[in-house]
Each structure stands twice: as C-alpha cells, then as structure tokens.
Design a protein around this motif. Structure first.
Motif, PDB file in Angstrom:
ATOM      1  N   SER A  17      47.754   3.229  -1.599  1.00 12.67           N
ATOM      2  CA  SER A  17      48.995   2.645  -2.129  1.00 12.67           C
ATOM      3  C   SER A  17      48.765   1.827  -3.396  1.00 12.67           C
ATOM      4  CB  SER A  17      49.651   1.765  -1.062  1.00 12.67           C
ATOM      5  OG  SER A  17      48.800   0.667  -0.732  1.00 12.67           O
ATOM      6  N   MET A  18      47.542   1.346  -3.595  1.00 12.67           N
ATOM      7  CA  MET A  18      47.241   0.453  -4.704  1.00 12.67           C
ATOM      8  C   MET A  18      47.102   1.186  -6.038  1.00 12.67           C
ATOM      9  SD  MET A  18      44.000  -2.148  -4.968  1.00 12.67           S
ATOM     10  CE  MET A  18      44.359  -2.770  -3.328  1.00 12.67           C
ATOM     11  N   VAL A  19      46.590   2.396  -6.005  1.00 15.24           N
ATOM     12  CA  VAL A  19      46.268   3.123  -7.238  1.00 15.24           C
ATOM     13  C   VAL A  19      47.383   4.107  -7.598  1.00 15.24           C
ATOM     14  CG1 VAL A  19      44.623   4.672  -8.362  1.00 15.24           C
ATOM     15  CG2 VAL A  19      43.800   2.936  -6.749  1.00 15.24           C
ATOM     16  N   PRO A  20      47.877   4.074  -8.850  1.00 12.57           N
ATOM     17  CA  PRO A  20      48.849   5.075  -9.300  1.00 12.57           C
ATOM     18  C   PRO A  20      48.113   6.380  -9.620  1.00 12.57           C
ATOM     19  CG  PRO A  20      48.372   3.552 -11.089  1.00 12.57           C
ATOM     20  CD  PRO A  20      47.619   3.052  -9.882  1.00 12.57           C
ATOM     21  N   TRP A  21      47.821   7.158  -8.594  1.00 10.97           N
ATOM     22  CA  TRP A  21      46.914   8.294  -8.711  1.00 10.97           C
ATOM     23  C   TRP A  21      47.345   9.309  -9.769  1.00 10.97           C
ATOM     24  CZ3 TRP A  21      42.354   7.658  -6.509  1.00 10.97           C
ATOM     25  CH2 TRP A  21      42.252   6.749  -5.447  1.00 10.97           C
ATOM     26  N   GLU A  22      48.630   9.574  -9.823  1.00 13.82           N
ATOM     27  CA  GLU A  22      49.112  10.574 -10.774  1.00 13.82           C
ATOM     28  C   GLU A  22      48.847  10.125 -12.213  1.00 13.82           C
ATOM     29  OE1 GLU A  22      53.258  12.965 -11.855  1.00 13.82           O
ATOM     30  OE2 GLU A  22      53.072  11.850  -9.974  1.00 13.82           O
ATOM     31  N   LYS A  23      48.988   8.829 -12.455  1.00 13.22           N
ATOM     32  CA  LYS A  23      48.718   8.272 -13.779  1.00 13.22           C
ATOM     33  C   LYS A  23      47.249   8.446 -14.156  1.00 13.22           C
ATOM     34  CE  LYS A  23      49.254   3.958 -16.407  1.00 13.22           C
ATOM     35  NZ  LYS A  23      49.689   2.535 -16.324  1.00 13.22           N
ATOM     36  N   CYS A  24      46.384   8.509 -13.136  1.00 18.83           N
ATOM     37  CA  CYS A  24      44.947   8.683 -13.359  1.00 18.83           C
ATOM     38  C   CYS A  24      44.544  10.152 -13.382  1.00 18.83           C
ATOM     39  CB  CYS A  24      44.160   7.956 -12.268  1.00 18.83           C
ATOM     40  SG  CYS A  24      44.456   6.176 -12.194  1.00 18.83           S
TER      41      CYS A  24
END
Length: 357
Positions: free
Chosen positions: A19-26
């Motif tokens: 939930s913490m990491v904006p995975w798509e942005k990465c």
C-alpha cells in the motif's frame, strides 16, 4: 511493467509495503505476496516474476537461501532485501549475491520508497539491455570488458569495509583514486556504493541513499559527497553514546585545531570520556594512537600548504603547530621520505608532467 513478488513472514509488513509504494508510477505491479522463501519458490513455478522483495530473516527458508536457490533456476530474477538494523551481515551477503538494494524495515516509513523503487526500475531496465549477463555459483557479475573479475571485485568490496577511511582523508583519497583508475563497471560501482552506504549506516547510523548511476564519475561524486556529509553533520551531534561517532567528532576537532597545542585530555573531554578510555578507543577505531594521528595530520596539512605555496619550507613547522622546526623536519622526513624542499621539487615536477600530458 515489472512483476514484483513480496516475500515476508510478517503479513502486516507485506500489506504495508504493497500500500505504501505507488507501484505503477515505478513501472511495476505486485503479482503476489507470500510468507517465506519456500512459498516464494513455489510461486515462481507458476507465475512470472521480475523482482523479488525479500525479507532476509524468515522461517522455513530464509531470504538468503531463497536468493541462492532461485538464482539457479531463474537467472534473470532481481532482488531487493528487506532487513532490520541488526541484520547488516545478512544485507552484505544479499548484496554480494546480487541484490539491487536494501530497505530497512525499521525506517520504511521514513525512507522514500517511491524513489528507491524508481531507481531499481532504472537499474532493471539497464540490465535488460545487457545480453551477456552470466550467473556464477556465489557471485552475480556482468561480463564487461571494463569490469572487474569476481575475485578482484570482492577484494575491492572488502577494502572499503570497516569505515577506517572515514577518519583518514589521505586513505580516503587513495581509495577513491583506486576506484577511478580501476576497470570497475557501472553495475559493480553501484553495488560497491550500496555496500559502503550500508556500512556507514551500520557504523554511524547515517543514511545516504545511493543514486542511479549513468556514468562512473557520478559514483565518485557520491563517495566525495558522502565523506563530506559525515563531517558536516558531526557538529550537530549531542548524543555521544555511539563510539564511532565520538571518534569522528574527535578527529574533526583535531583537524580543526592542528595549529594549536593539542592534548589528549582536552579532546577526550570534548566527547565526555576519560583519558585512558578515549586513548584505547581512538586506537581501536582509527588505527592510530592519538599522538601518531596528530603527527600524521600535521604532516598532511604541511604537504597541502607546501603544494599551495602558502608557506616557505622554513615557515611550515610553525604553520602546523610545531615550535621546534628541526623536530618537525625529522617527522616530515620520516613520514614522506623527503625533506620539505625536496617535496616541493617533487610536486613541481609532477605538476609539469601532468601539464605536458
């Protein structure tokens, strides 16, 4: 999108990271999360995974064992290590096995996980472009005409451990020069910097995240900046319970007062230590006795002043804190192998050669 598998026996930690990491942005997407290394291996059999985020301390099959086992079957799989502060030896092992980075679980909320995973995505994209990657039994190495062989690289990694170079500017400059002149590849440089960063965090409790490198000089700039930052923050330290921090404070104080009369009692008092405990600790941490270190640093300062033509050989003793010029001349000769006048000639000759080159 790179496919990510999170492996951690702590379910809350897994869900928190997701939930913490904006995975798509990465440029990533989480395809699964499991509770131990064995479940991770089973997951790999049925799902394609590009990056495994692995807790190093888990039951059934540890993170390190997961990395060792999965590399045999999935050589293109990349790794990020999760660890607690007390797991530093495990982190070093993981980095040696090829982990791209590590994240402290105790500082996960403080760290910019987005920046970390964006950087990892860049590294993975760069790695994808290299067609001649190979997996060795215990060392991941990109075969590169400008890269170290595994044994050479391991020696360089070992030479930076212990952080003794932090206290000795001459040693630091020497080691940076070795890196500059070495055939180290960018991938190896990144791993070296990660190990240095992790070692600094372990010893000094100071975090300095390694950036994505596009050229070797950026790694050298990071090393220099890291060294300067350590000395920059030391003046704000009020907690002297961490011994290496105390010794770094003492070293900085000595360097700033070389032209004065320095006594071990004075410096020990600055870090709230008895004379005897400070003397023993200083030798253990820096490798020098107090008096040897002061002599060494005064000669180093004299060399800088002579190179910059700020003083004459006859004036240099007083400029670096010695009243007896003959005694200083003896110390300078013992440490450098030449007297002050000969040293100036050597530096002038070297400068001329560099200009001609």
């Amino acid at each position: 999108m790179y496919k990510v598998l999170i492996i951690d026996d702590d379910k809350l930690a897994r869900k928190g990271l997701i939930s913490m990491v904006p995975w798509e942005k990465c440029g990533m997407t989480v395809v699964g999360d499991v509770a131990n290394g064995l479940l991770g291996l089973n997951f790999l059999k049925t799902q394609e995974v590009d990056l495994a985020v692995v807790d190093l301390s888990m039951p059934v099959l540890s993170g390190l064992d997961f990395i060792r086992e999965s590399r045999k079957t999935y050589p293109k799989l990349q790794y990020v290590a999760l660890s607690f502060h007390e797991d530093f030896e495990y982190v070093q092992s993981a980095l040696r096995l090829g982990a791209l980075d590590y994240i402290s679980k105790l500082r996960m909320e403080e760290e910019d996980c987005t920046e970390i995973f964006q950087r990892i995505g860049k590294i993975m994209g760069k790695t994808d472009e290299i067609s001649h990657a190979t997996i060795e039994a215990e060392e991941l190495t990109v075969i590169n005409p400008e890269g170290f062989e595994p044994e050479q690289f391991e020696k360089m990694l070992a030479s930076w451990q212990g952080c003794r170079w932090v206290y000795d500017e001459g040693l630091f400059i020497q080691k940076v020069d070795e890196v500059v002149k070495s055939p180290i590849s960018l991938r190896q440089m990144e791993r070296l910097l990660m190990l240095i960063s992790q070692e600094i965090e372990r010893v000094f409790q100071f975090t300095n995240r390694v950036p994505f490198l596009s050229k070797k000089s950026e790694g050298v700039d990071w090393l220099t900046g890291c060294y300067e930052n350590l000395y920059g923050i030391i003046d704000s330290i009020t907690d002297f319970s961490v011994l290496p921090v105390c010794m770094l404070y003492a070293v900085k104080y000595i360097k700033e007062h070389l032209t004065e009369r320095l006594k071990v009692e004075t410096v020990a008092q600055k870090v709230n230590m008895s004379r005897s405990y400070f003397s023993t600790s200083f030798k253990n941490v820096t490798g020098y006795t107090f008096n040897d270190f002061v002599r060494y640093e005064r000669v180093e300062l004299a060399k800088k002043l002579l190179q910059q033509r700020k003083v004459k050989p006859s004036e240099v003793a007083e400029a670096v804190g010695y009243e007896d010029s003959k005694y200083f001349s003896h110390i300078f000769l013992t440490q450098t192998g030449v007297n002050c006048s000969e040293y100036i000639k050597q530096m002038s000759s070297k400068l001329k050669k560099d200009e001609d080159y």
